[in-house]
Write a protein that holds these residues in place. Structure first.
Motif, mmCIF file in Angstrom:
data_model
loop_
_atom_site.group_PDB
_atom_site.id
_atom_site.type_symbol
_atom_site.label_atom_id
_atom_site.label_comp_id
_atom_site.label_asym_id
_atom_site.label_seq_id
_atom_site.Cartn_x
_atom_site.Cartn_y
_atom_site.Cartn_z
ATOM 1 N N ALA A 57 0.839 -1.199 0.000
ATOM 2 C CA ALA A 57 0.000 0.000 0.000
ATOM 3 C C ALA A 57 0.876 1.251 0.000
ATOM 4 O O ALA A 57 1.913 1.291 0.649
ATOM 5 N N ASP A 58 0.458 2.257 -0.746
ATOM 6 C CA ASP A 58 1.239 3.491 -0.842
ATOM 7 C C ASP A 58 0.488 4.702 -0.301
ATOM 8 O O ASP A 58 0.999 5.821 -0.367
ATOM 9 N N ARG A 59 -0.690 4.506 0.221
ATOM 10 C CA ARG A 59 -1.461 5.591 0.817
ATOM 11 C C ARG A 59 -2.032 5.128 2.158
ATOM 12 O O ARG A 59 -2.271 3.946 2.374
ATOM 13 N N VAL A 60 -2.249 6.105 3.049
ATOM 14 C CA VAL A 60 -2.876 5.800 4.337
ATOM 15 C C VAL A 60 -3.725 7.004 4.722
ATOM 16 O O VAL A 60 -3.323 8.151 4.551
ATOM 17 N N SER A 61 -4.927 6.736 5.206
ATOM 18 C CA SER A 61 -5.814 7.805 5.656
ATOM 19 C C SER A 61 -6.058 7.666 7.153
ATOM 20 O O SER A 61 -6.111 6.550 7.682
ATOM 21 N N VAL A 62 -6.184 8.796 7.817
ATOM 22 C CA VAL A 62 -6.425 8.828 9.258
ATOM 23 C C VAL A 62 -7.624 9.736 9.513
ATOM 24 O O VAL A 62 -7.696 10.853 8.979
ATOM 25 N N ARG A 63 -8.534 9.252 10.336
ATOM 26 C CA ARG A 63 -9.726 10.006 10.682
ATOM 27 C C ARG A 63 -9.550 10.601 12.085
ATOM 28 O O ARG A 63 -9.292 9.878 13.052
ATOM 29 N N VAL A 64 -9.686 11.924 12.190
ATOM 30 C CA VAL A 64 -9.550 12.630 13.458
ATOM 31 C C VAL A 64 -10.874 13.328 13.750
ATOM 32 O O VAL A 64 -11.385 14.072 12.902
ATOM 33 N N SER A 65 -11.430 13.107 14.923
ATOM 34 C CA SER A 65 -12.726 13.701 15.264
ATOM 35 C C SER A 65 -12.668 14.396 16.616
ATOM 36 O O SER A 65 -11.952 13.968 17.531
ATOM 37 N N MET A 116 -21.859 19.772 18.825
ATOM 38 C CA MET A 116 -21.160 19.895 17.537
ATOM 39 C C MET A 116 -20.081 18.831 17.449
ATOM 40 O O MET A 116 -19.307 18.635 18.387
ATOM 41 N N ASP A 117 -20.064 18.137 16.331
ATOM 42 C CA ASP A 117 -19.034 17.142 16.032
ATOM 43 C C ASP A 117 -18.338 17.544 14.737
ATOM 44 O O ASP A 117 -18.988 17.964 13.768
ATOM 45 N N ALA A 118 -17.046 17.425 14.728
ATOM 46 C CA ALA A 118 -16.250 17.728 13.536
ATOM 47 C C ALA A 118 -15.329 16.556 13.248
ATOM 48 O O ALA A 118 -14.838 15.886 14.168
ATOM 49 N N GLU A 119 -15.122 16.323 11.978
ATOM 50 C CA GLU A 119 -14.300 15.184 11.555
ATOM 51 C C GLU A 119 -13.368 15.618 10.434
ATOM 52 O O GLU A 119 -13.791 16.289 9.490
ATOM 53 N N VAL A 120 -12.108 15.232 10.556
ATOM 54 C CA VAL A 120 -11.110 15.519 9.536
ATOM 55 C C VAL A 120 -10.529 14.189 9.050
ATOM 56 O O VAL A 120 -10.116 13.361 9.872
ATOM 57 N N VAL A 121 -10.515 14.004 7.754
ATOM 58 C CA VAL A 121 -9.873 12.832 7.155
ATOM 59 C C VAL A 121 -8.677 13.327 6.356
ATOM 60 O O VAL A 121 -8.829 14.159 5.451
ATOM 61 N N VAL A 122 -7.500 12.840 6.702
ATOM 62 C CA VAL A 122 -6.276 13.286 6.042
ATOM 63 C C VAL A 122 -5.603 12.080 5.392
ATOM 64 O O VAL A 122 -5.607 10.980 5.945
ATOM 65 N N THR A 123 -5.049 12.309 4.211
ATOM 66 C CA THR A 123 -4.391 11.244 3.446
ATOM 67 C C THR A 123 -2.889 11.504 3.387
ATOM 68 O O THR A 123 -2.458 12.621 3.064
ATOM 69 N N LEU A 137 -0.883 14.935 17.828
ATOM 70 C CA LEU A 137 -2.282 15.162 18.191
ATOM 71 C C LEU A 137 -2.648 14.448 19.480
ATOM 72 O O LEU A 137 -3.362 15.006 20.333
ATOM 73 N N LEU A 138 -2.194 13.217 19.628
ATOM 74 C CA LEU A 138 -2.518 12.470 20.842
ATOM 75 C C LEU A 138 -1.854 13.093 22.075
ATOM 76 O O LEU A 138 -2.421 13.089 23.172
ATOM 77 N N GLU A 139 -0.662 13.644 21.885
ATOM 78 C CA GLU A 139 0.055 14.237 23.017
ATOM 79 C C GLU A 139 -0.534 15.582 23.415
ATOM 80 O O GLU A 139 -0.724 15.869 24.607
#
Length: 245
Positions: A57-65, A116-123, A137-139
């Motif tokens: 795989a050459d791509r990865v997506s992460v969902r941050v909410s 309010m809920d917000a979601e960001v998907v980054v590739t 982000l976790l820190e």
């Protein structure tokens, strides 16, 4: 009556013989055909070649909410927007553009509370950078943000390249075998007469072995896809004793 003769020869490859790059070979067929007259002979060698190409795989997506609830629309919007802007700023600082991200917001009310809920998907195409951003982000945001598990996948460009590489490698394999056969028969390999891709296959390697060790369930799995191609190629043969005109 015209004299016509056909000679067929088949040679099988040695068991377990592989080529570098995970290229495998198949048998070949040599055919000499004499048509109508001894001076108008058509000599050709027909070979088949196969190849397998593995593509990670050459791509990865992460969902941050992020989400929050307040008694007014303004308060909940400001609260979520501040954290959302921090997330987007962290992406920019690591070289990601707005084209790499997508943002969704959802506002609703229950009783006297506004949610309010917000979601960001980054590739990402850089897996190391993905790990760095997730750690930041976790820190910094701790429990106020939910960082999802990375989802690996293949881009359309990498899949197209993998298929072409498999076909080209199969043709190269066939050409190498045809060259060796022509030498064995005291002939010179001529130009290709026909190239035909007879079979293509693809499969996802879901159950890859982890070197015999117990799997580490906390580490995300990076999938790979393998493409195989089988081609049939015909080459003309020239007698070495004949002078090139």
């Amino acid at each position: 009556m015209d004299n016509q003769s056909r000679v067929f020869a088949a040679v099988l490859p040695a068991a377990g013989r592989d080529f570098a790059g995970n290229v495998k070979e198949q048998g070949f067929e040599v055919r000499a055909v004499n048509c109508h007259s001894p001076t108008n002979r058509v000599r050709e060698v027909q070979v088949t070649g196969t190849a397998e190409v593995c593509c990670p795989a050459d791509r990865v997506s992460v969902r941050v909410s992020v989400g929050n609830s307040k008694e007014s629309v303004t308060e909940v919007t400001n609260s979520v927007s501040r954290r959302l802007e921090y997330i987007l700023q962290a992406f920019r600082q690591h070289g990601l553009s707005d084209n790499d991200t997508s943002v969704r917001r959802f506002l609703h009310r229950e009783a006297d509370q506004y949610y309010m809920d917000a979601e960001v998907v980054v590739t990402f195409s850089d897996f190391d950078k993905m790990e760095q951003v997730r750690s930041v982000l976790l820190e910094k945001l701790d429990k106020s943000v939910c960082v999802g598990t990375p989802q690996f996948y293949h881009s359309a460009e990498s899949l197209s390249l993998m298929r072409r590489r498999a076909c080209v490698s199969a043709v190269e394999n066939a050409q190498q075998k045809a060259s060796e056969v022509s030498q064995l028969l005291g002939q010179t390999l001529g130009s290709p007469l026909l190239v035909k891709e007879e079979e293509t296959r693809e499969w996802r390697n879901e159950d890859e072995e982890n070197g015999g060790a117990a799997p580490i369930h906390h580490l995300p799995h990076t999938p790979t896809i393998t493409a195989s191609s089988r081609v049939s190629v015909s080459f003309s043969l020239r007698d070495r004793s004949r002078k090139n005109l």
